[in-house]
Design an enzyme around this catalytic site. Structure first.
Site, PDB file in Angstrom:
ATOM      1  N   HIS A 145     107.041  25.126 120.216  1.00 43.27           N
ATOM      2  CA  HIS A 145     105.966  26.116 120.214  1.00 43.27           C
ATOM      3  C   HIS A 145     105.598  26.523 121.636  1.00 43.27           C
ATOM      4  O   HIS A 145     105.494  27.708 121.966  1.00 43.27           O
ATOM      5  CB  HIS A 145     104.759  25.527 119.486  1.00 43.27           C
ATOM      6  CG  HIS A 145     103.534  26.389 119.508  1.00 43.27           C
ATOM      7  ND1 HIS A 145     103.086  27.064 118.397  1.00 43.27           N
ATOM      8  CD2 HIS A 145     102.653  26.681 120.502  1.00 43.27           C
ATOM      9  CE1 HIS A 145     101.993  27.736 118.702  1.00 43.27           C
ATOM     10  NE2 HIS A 145     101.704  27.515 119.985  1.00 43.27           N
ATOM     11  N   GLU A 146     105.389  25.532 122.502  1.00 42.33           N
ATOM     12  CA  GLU A 146     104.967  25.840 123.866  1.00 42.33           C
ATOM     13  C   GLU A 146     106.064  26.575 124.629  1.00 42.33           C
ATOM     14  O   GLU A 146     105.789  27.536 125.351  1.00 42.33           O
ATOM     15  CB  GLU A 146     104.565  24.558 124.599  1.00 42.33           C
ATOM     16  CG  GLU A 146     103.371  23.841 124.006  1.00 42.33           C
ATOM     17  CD  GLU A 146     102.140  24.723 123.883  1.00 42.33           C
ATOM     18  OE1 GLU A 146     101.965  25.646 124.713  1.00 42.33           O
ATOM     19  OE2 GLU A 146     101.342  24.515 122.963  1.00 42.33           O
ATOM     20  N   HIS A 205     106.181  30.298 124.061  1.00 47.08           N
ATOM     21  CA  HIS A 205     105.278  31.134 124.868  1.00 47.08           C
ATOM     22  C   HIS A 205     106.012  31.664 126.088  1.00 47.08           C
ATOM     23  O   HIS A 205     105.917  32.838 126.445  1.00 47.08           O
ATOM     24  CB  HIS A 205     104.066  30.320 125.329  1.00 47.08           C
ATOM     25  CG  HIS A 205     103.062  30.045 124.264  1.00 47.08           C
ATOM     26  ND1 HIS A 205     102.598  31.003 123.403  1.00 47.08           N
ATOM     27  CD2 HIS A 205     102.390  28.905 123.942  1.00 47.08           C
ATOM     28  CE1 HIS A 205     101.700  30.479 122.590  1.00 47.08           C
ATOM     29  NE2 HIS A 205     101.562  29.201 122.891  1.00 47.08           N
TER      30      HIS A 205
END
Length: 440
Positions: A415-416, A419
């Site tokens: 998820h990170e 970004h």
């Protein structure tokens, strides 16, 4: 120009900021940046896709009649050095060093300053037109980038080039704000204050041009991890197990240097061309302890057997911290390799120290901070412009006993990292997507 409504004057006031062919296709992308008097208009550009020399996709916009909306002839009344001083004061990062540029680029429109003793990434200041009031006017401004020490923030600060006052600032660090479980329908991304390993401009630009790079020496490496494709230790297939030479899953240019060479050096620890993973328990954004091989180069072994009944930060009697840091390194590299095969390559502003002469700007591998002491129950990713290192800060998650660690929750890691992918691939590579638009 006819199909997207550009006049001859619009074309004259444009810069092709980047262009590339999407790997494995015949589609050429062109990023057409609006400018005026050779100075870019912030975040005003058309993103164009061409196939067989015909336009097949267009997105983006321009400020109409920008020449009637500017506050200057394009000559700043405040120089870049004064703007940097103003920007640093605004984020409480005033320097005692003399503010003198180490590089001057783009015909005097971009100045680079190094860290000035207050930033974990190199500070730069570049001249832009900054639209305000929804494009009703545009101010000549110095856009200053700074990553203050002991802070998670990556700041873009716009200083009016005529009045030397701050007119806007934006934090490029995205944190994931998790609400109460019983009311949460998802999560919202917020910007949160909190930074890193000093680097030189030599490191940041060591591969702007094609050059010879050292042949890597690592023949093989074995890691005990929560092996792909499991999400975490409590998911199916998530029991820690050994994975040997995982880079072999990704053929071609994604893994030219393997995982433990950065184009210059070989490492027997959790460091390489794509990522540098280490613990940051003291939250100073400097490298703490990493996973280190129990066998010497060229055959690495990172076989750390965890004990999940103990706290994740312990190193003995069980090597939990080493295991967790190794898992973070493993998954950062896997995501790099997978994204590369889908087109997130050097020319499309990916995260690598050495680009091996394939285009783009290097020196921007991911700093993966395990068990970061600056918070709990969260994680964040900082993604500046190309050439600035990405930074992933992973936190512990409080539990009755023991705590849990995001470094072995592969869903959080992915998820990170995403970004960083979405920011780099959109618009100019930083500052285009707003908080609610993030692809996490």
């Amino acid at each position: 120009s006819a199909s997207i409504g550009l006049s001859s004057q619009d074309i004259e006031n444009s810069i092709v900021s980047s262009t590339y062919i999407i790997p494995g296709s015949d589609v050429r992308m062109v990023y057409l940046q609006q400018s005026y008097k050779g100075i870019p208009v912030y975040n005003q550009l058309h993103v164009l896709a061409f196939k067989n020399d015909k336009i097949v996709s267009t997105a983006g916009s321009r400020v109409n009649a920008v020449e009637n909306k500017v506050n200057s002839s394009g000559v700043p009344a405040t120089d870049a050095m004064k703007a940097v001083k103003t920007a640093l004061a605004d984020v409480n990062a005033a320097t005692n060093e003399l503010i003198v540029p180490v590089n001057i680029l783009n015909e005097g429109r971009r100045f680079e300053f190094g860290s000035l003793g207050v930033s974990t990434e190199n500070i730069f200041s570049e001249l832009i037109w900054f639209p305000i009031d929804e494009g009703k006017s545009a101010r000549l401004a110095w856009q200053v980038f700074v990553a203050p020490q002991n802070s998670s923030a990556y700041w873009l600060i716009r200083v009016d080039a005529m009045t030397n006052t701050v007119i806007s600032k934006e934090n490029l660090t995205l944190s994931c704000n998790w609400g109460p479980e019983e009311t949460q329908e998802g999560h919202q991304h917020t910007t949160k204050e909190h930074t890193q390993v000093p680097k030189t401009f030599v490191e940041a630009r060591n591969d702007k041009e094609s050059r010879e790079y050292k042949n890597f020496l690592i023949n093989t490496a074995t890691y005990r991890v929560v092996k792909y494709p499991a999400e975490s230790p409590i998911h199916p297939g998530g029991a820690p197990s050994l994975h040997t030479d995982p880079w072999l899953m990704s053929p071609g240019n994604a893994t030219t240097l393997g995982w433990h060479n950065d184009g210059v050096n070989d490492y027997d620890s959790t460091r390489g061309n794509n990522a540098f993973a280490y613990e940051d328990r003291d939250a100073n954004n400097l490298p703490g302890r990493s996973g280190v091989s129990s066998t010497p180069i060229p055959n690495l072994t990172m076989d750390f057997v965890p004990d999940f009944t103990l706290e994740p930060i312990v190193r003995t009697p069980a090597p939990n911290q080493q295991f967790n840091t190794t898992n973070l390194f493993y998954w950062n590299n896997l995501i790099h390799d997978l994204a590369y095969m889908y087109g997130f390559t050097e020319t499309i502003r990916n995260y690598q120290n050495s680009n091996m002469g394939r285009g783009g700007v290097g020196g921007d591998y991911v700093l993966a901070e395990a068990q970061d002491g600056s918070g709990t129950n969260n994680a964040n990713f900082s993604s500046g412009v190309e050439g600035t290192r990405g930074r992933m800060q992973m936190y512990l998650w409080t539990a009755p006993n023991p705590d849990r660690d995001g470094d072995v929750d592969n869903g959080i890691i992915a998820h990170e990292y995403t970004h960083g992918i979405s920011n780099r691939m959109t618009g100019t590579g930083a500052g285009c997507l707003s908080v609610v638009e993030q692809l996490g």
